[in-house]
Design a protein around this motif. Structure first.
Motif, mmCIF file in Angstrom:
data_model
loop_
_atom_site.group_PDB
_atom_site.id
_atom_site.type_symbol
_atom_site.label_atom_id
_atom_site.label_comp_id
_atom_site.label_asym_id
_atom_site.label_seq_id
_atom_site.Cartn_x
_atom_site.Cartn_y
_atom_site.Cartn_z
ATOM 1 N N LYS A 376 0.934 -1.209 -0.170
ATOM 2 C CA LYS A 376 0.192 0.165 -0.163
ATOM 3 C C LYS A 376 0.922 1.312 -0.117
ATOM 4 O O LYS A 376 0.261 2.511 -0.039
ATOM 5 N N ASN A 377 1.984 1.032 0.043
ATOM 6 C CA ASN A 377 3.133 2.303 0.095
ATOM 7 C C ASN A 377 4.098 1.997 -1.060
ATOM 8 O O ASN A 377 5.279 1.909 -0.946
ATOM 9 N N ARG A 378 3.559 2.048 -2.327
ATOM 10 C CA ARG A 378 4.318 2.027 -3.528
ATOM 11 C C ARG A 378 5.405 3.173 -3.730
ATOM 12 O O ARG A 378 6.661 2.553 -4.044
ATOM 13 N N ILE A 379 5.032 4.119 -3.336
ATOM 14 C CA ILE A 379 6.120 5.070 -3.745
ATOM 15 C C ILE A 379 7.414 4.951 -2.890
ATOM 16 O O ILE A 379 8.630 5.145 -3.189
ATOM 17 N N ALA A 380 6.959 4.961 -1.464
ATOM 18 C CA ALA A 380 7.966 4.811 -0.352
ATOM 19 C C ALA A 380 8.902 3.635 -0.541
ATOM 20 O O ALA A 380 9.884 3.713 -0.435
ATOM 21 N N ALA A 381 7.965 2.372 -1.079
ATOM 22 C CA ALA A 381 8.892 1.202 -0.932
ATOM 23 C C ALA A 381 9.766 1.261 -2.268
ATOM 24 O O ALA A 381 11.062 0.644 -2.181
ATOM 25 N N ALA A 382 9.425 1.604 -3.478
ATOM 26 C CA ALA A 382 10.148 1.892 -4.440
ATOM 27 C C ALA A 382 11.293 2.875 -4.266
ATOM 28 O O ALA A 382 12.667 2.430 -4.760
ATOM 29 N N GLN A 383 11.248 3.907 -3.408
ATOM 30 C CA GLN A 383 12.357 4.799 -3.281
ATOM 31 C C GLN A 383 13.454 4.195 -2.344
ATOM 32 O O GLN A 383 14.687 4.209 -2.634
ATOM 33 N N PHE A 384 12.966 3.285 -1.463
ATOM 34 C CA PHE A 384 13.478 2.804 -0.483
ATOM 35 C C PHE A 384 14.535 1.459 -1.174
ATOM 36 O O PHE A 384 15.566 1.371 -0.951
ATOM 37 N N ALA A 385 13.924 0.827 -2.170
ATOM 38 C CA ALA A 385 14.733 -0.086 -2.964
ATOM 39 C C ALA A 385 15.822 0.403 -3.839
ATOM 40 O O ALA A 385 16.854 -0.145 -3.882
ATOM 41 N N GLN A 386 15.422 1.622 -4.312
ATOM 42 C CA GLN A 386 16.555 2.336 -5.244
ATOM 43 C C GLN A 386 17.517 2.841 -4.201
ATOM 44 O O GLN A 386 18.799 2.799 -4.632
ATOM 45 N N PHE A 387 17.302 3.531 -3.255
ATOM 46 C CA PHE A 387 18.195 4.149 -2.336
ATOM 47 C C PHE A 387 19.381 2.972 -1.864
ATOM 48 O O PHE A 387 20.348 3.101 -1.832
ATOM 49 N N LEU A 388 18.818 1.953 -1.380
ATOM 50 C CA LEU A 388 19.268 0.912 -0.815
ATOM 51 C C LEU A 388 20.535 0.405 -1.404
ATOM 52 O O LEU A 388 21.553 0.192 -0.973
ATOM 53 N N ASN A 389 20.489 0.413 -2.954
ATOM 54 C CA ASN A 389 21.391 -0.174 -3.883
ATOM 55 C C ASN A 389 22.067 0.958 -4.634
ATOM 56 O O ASN A 389 22.861 0.301 -5.667
ATOM 57 N N THR A 390 21.689 1.989 -4.426
ATOM 58 C CA THR A 390 22.350 3.261 -5.409
ATOM 59 C C THR A 390 23.259 4.233 -4.564
ATOM 60 O O THR A 390 24.190 4.680 -5.018
ATOM 61 N N ASP A 391 22.661 4.376 -3.453
ATOM 62 C CA ASP A 391 23.351 5.495 -2.397
ATOM 63 C C ASP A 391 24.776 5.121 -2.209
ATOM 64 O O ASP A 391 25.272 3.831 -1.803
ATOM 65 N N PRO A 392 25.735 6.237 -2.354
ATOM 66 C CA PRO A 392 27.174 5.589 -2.336
ATOM 67 C C PRO A 392 27.725 5.029 -0.869
ATOM 68 O O PRO A 392 28.478 4.069 -1.020
ATOM 69 N N ALA A 393 27.265 5.665 -0.044
ATOM 70 C CA ALA A 393 27.377 5.016 1.666
ATOM 71 C C ALA A 393 27.006 3.733 1.780
ATOM 72 O O ALA A 393 27.721 3.016 2.329
ATOM 73 N N CYS A 394 25.939 3.818 1.097
ATOM 74 C CA CYS A 394 25.016 2.449 1.380
ATOM 75 C C CYS A 394 25.945 1.120 0.619
ATOM 76 O O CYS A 394 26.014 0.299 1.305
ATOM 77 N N THR A 395 26.025 1.529 -0.735
ATOM 78 C CA THR A 395 26.672 0.344 -1.365
ATOM 79 C C THR A 395 27.825 0.048 -1.150
ATOM 80 O O THR A 395 28.583 -1.139 -1.074
ATOM 81 N N LYS A 396 28.660 0.968 -0.658
ATOM 82 C CA LYS A 396 30.095 0.876 -0.225
ATOM 83 C C LYS A 396 30.085 0.269 1.348
ATOM 84 O O LYS A 396 30.879 -0.806 1.452
ATOM 85 N N LEU A 397 29.023 0.390 2.063
ATOM 86 C CA LEU A 397 28.706 -0.488 3.211
ATOM 87 C C LEU A 397 28.512 -1.892 3.158
ATOM 88 O O LEU A 397 29.199 -2.688 3.703
ATOM 89 N N PHE A 398 27.874 -2.183 1.903
ATOM 90 C CA PHE A 398 27.705 -3.676 1.545
ATOM 91 C C PHE A 398 28.992 -4.335 1.352
ATOM 92 O O PHE A 398 29.242 -5.210 1.660
ATOM 93 N N THR A 399 29.900 -3.603 0.615
ATOM 94 C CA THR A 399 31.261 -4.202 0.362
ATOM 95 C C THR A 399 32.181 -4.421 1.571
ATOM 96 O O THR A 399 33.296 -5.393 1.589
ATOM 97 N N THR A 400 32.047 -3.711 2.551
ATOM 98 C CA THR A 400 32.860 -3.741 3.685
ATOM 99 C C THR A 400 32.331 -4.188 4.872
ATOM 100 O O THR A 400 32.886 -4.843 5.681
#
Length: 497
Positions: A376-400
């Motif tokens: 029921k929260n399509r916009i927020a869910a879609a933005q979360f999925a995109q942020f999680l895998n594109t935000d530089p700090a976030c993606t860098k954290l996945f590697t470390t």
């Protein structure tokens, strides 16, 4: 990652969950903490057709089409129905709670970065299980019409399982199309539909390469093979010189590795068209070439086919029974944690090639973040999925933190990542090796919407032939017959049958 397996206590985990979180390339010093691996559908236990349909929650084609209501885009938003920035801004400032199903350990740290930027949106992280339990619970919730999460971790190979039932939200209206060039080309092919739909956002990957024991190669005068012919010759030479050592082990229990090798060879075992047509070609000339090659080496006894990720297999790696491991980009960090006594002796190289003039590789592992269509929260869910895998700090954290092998082009060209020189690999820039390999992964490989059944049938035919040293080419025909019958029974029109 394929289903993910938390390493750290790998011996107690029968199948590592490597869902896209394939993760990992060797780090200079692997901290003594758990990290995730992405092995994909490796090691899953066999399931019957009946249990697959009932327990695992697979549905027949008729049921799938009914679930879709006959409209492939109903409610999902077409490419023309773009959500405006004002609506996105409003959604992210509106108090909202999202539920995110994921098996990734310690992912709360990445989630916290999103919540710091958008404090109105709270994300409830739930580990619904690893591998089969995760997907079974998700299918069950979808069939029940309640209890499904807003966002879910899904491995690349399982996306068709959920798109055929129209369970995933097309993310194009929420800005996902603009992210295509952010990711390695082949990953975008894995998350995209035939009409341009974007079903998920890539998170991690597992491009395949070869880890080898430099000391064993040196001792027996073996050059790093660059072609599969050279590899076969080296296998014979090494085993003749020392019958206790094999150039490699091709596990009879590992359908994920086999699919990765099919991928590298240019095979197209599965190809869907619409929701009712599928081409199944697991017994074509390319597949037969692969089966003849590996089945022949196993029959000769110069390549072993021991079950992998067992105590015996770990001990064999540690003791030098296998001179190479054909693995994915998550393999280096995994090996450095599980074969510590061999530190400094391993090196990395691309897979040997069928055609050295056109280098190719396959992929084994990695996962994505998908939005469930019923949210029921399509916009927020879609933005979360995109942020999680594109935000530089976030993606860098996945590697470390989780030691994922990246899906973003930025990290795969980041000197801080590709320039690492882990002591376990003699100071070699292992991440760079696999980053280069990632560029050669074929972009057109597809998965079937009934992967569990395809994997079960592989294990009981091709895998069995490798374990028993029988005719692997003949086993392909058995595999083809079984999955063709299954597909037809589920209502698919099988091309070429």
């Amino acid at each position: 990652m394929p289903e993910r397996a938390v390493l750290g206590n790998h011996r107690s985990s029968p199948y590592l969950n490597l869902t896209p979180d394939p993760h990992a390339v060797a780090r200079h010093a692997v901290p003594e903490r758990e990290f995730t691996m992405s092995r994909s559908f490796a090691g899953r236990s066999p399931i019957s057709r009946r249990s697959f349909l009932s327990t695992a929650g697979a549905v027949s084609l008729g049921a799938a089409l009914t679930a879709c209501g006959g409209s492939g885009s109903s409610g999902s938003g077409s490419a023309a129905e773009q959500v405006g920035q004002a609506d996105i801004d409003k959604a992210l400032k509106t108090p909202t709670q999202l539920t995110f199903w994921t098996w990734v350990p310690d992912i709360q740290q990445e989630v916290a970065l999103f919540q710091q930027k958008y404090p109105a949106v709270k994300v409830n992280v739930v580990n619904a299980g690893q591998g089969t339990p995760h997907y079974t619970k998700l299918r069950t919730a979808l069939q029940a019409g309640s209890g499904a999460p807003d966002v879910a971790q899904i491995e690349y190979q399982y996306i068709p399982t959920f798109t055929i039932t129209d369970s995933l939200l097309d993310l194009r209206p929420y800005g996902a199309s603009a992210l295509q060039n952010t990711f390695v080309d082949w990953t975008w092919g894995q998350v995209s539909g035939a009409k341009g739909e974007v079903w998920a956002i890539p998170q991690d990957t597992g491009p395949m390469g070869m880890l080898y024991r430099e000391d064993i190669f040196h001792k027996y005068g073996i050059q790093v093979p660059t072609t599969w012919d050279e590899f076969a010759a080296a296998a014979r030479k090494l085993h003749k010189a020392d019958p206790n050592v094999y150039l490699t082990n091709l596990a009879a229990s590992q359908p994920a590795a086999w699919h990765g090798l099919l991928w590298q060879a240019g095979a197209k075992p599965y190809a869907t068209s619409g929701k009712s047509n599928i081409a199944l070609k697991v017994d074509d000339s390319t597949s037969q070439k692969l089966a003849s090659y590996w089945g022949g080496l196993v029959k000769e006894g110069v390549v072993s086919s021991d079950p992998d990720f067992t105590d015996a297999w770990f001990a064999a790696l540690d003791k030098g029974k296998y001179a190479t491991w054909l693995t994915a980009a998550w393999g280096p960090v995994f090996l450095s944690n599980s074969a510590k006594s061999t530190a400094g002796k391993w090196r990395a190289a691309p897979l040997p090639q069928w055609d050295p003039s056109a280098p190719k590789s396959g992929n084994w592992g990695g996962s994505t973040t998908a939005v469930i269509k019923s949210t029921k929260n399509r916009i927020a869910a879609a933005q979360f999925a995109q942020f999680l895998n594109t935000d530089p700090a976030c993606t860098k954290l996945f590697t470390t933190k989780q030691f994922f092998f990246p899906a973003t082009k930025a990290l795969l060209t980041d000197p801080g990542f590709v320039g690492e020189t882990p002591a376990f690999y003699g100071g070699q820039k292992v991440n760079q090796v696999f980053a280069d390999v990632s560029k050669t992964v074929n972009t057109s490989f597809e998965w079937p919407p009934f992967l569990d059944q395809a994997v079960t049938d592989w294990t009981e035919t091709v895998g069995k032939s490798l374990a028993n040293k029988t005719d692997t080419v003949a086993a392909l025909a058995q595999w083809q017959t079984r999955i063709t019958a299954y597909a037809k029974n589920q209502g698919f029109t099988v091309q070429g049958s």
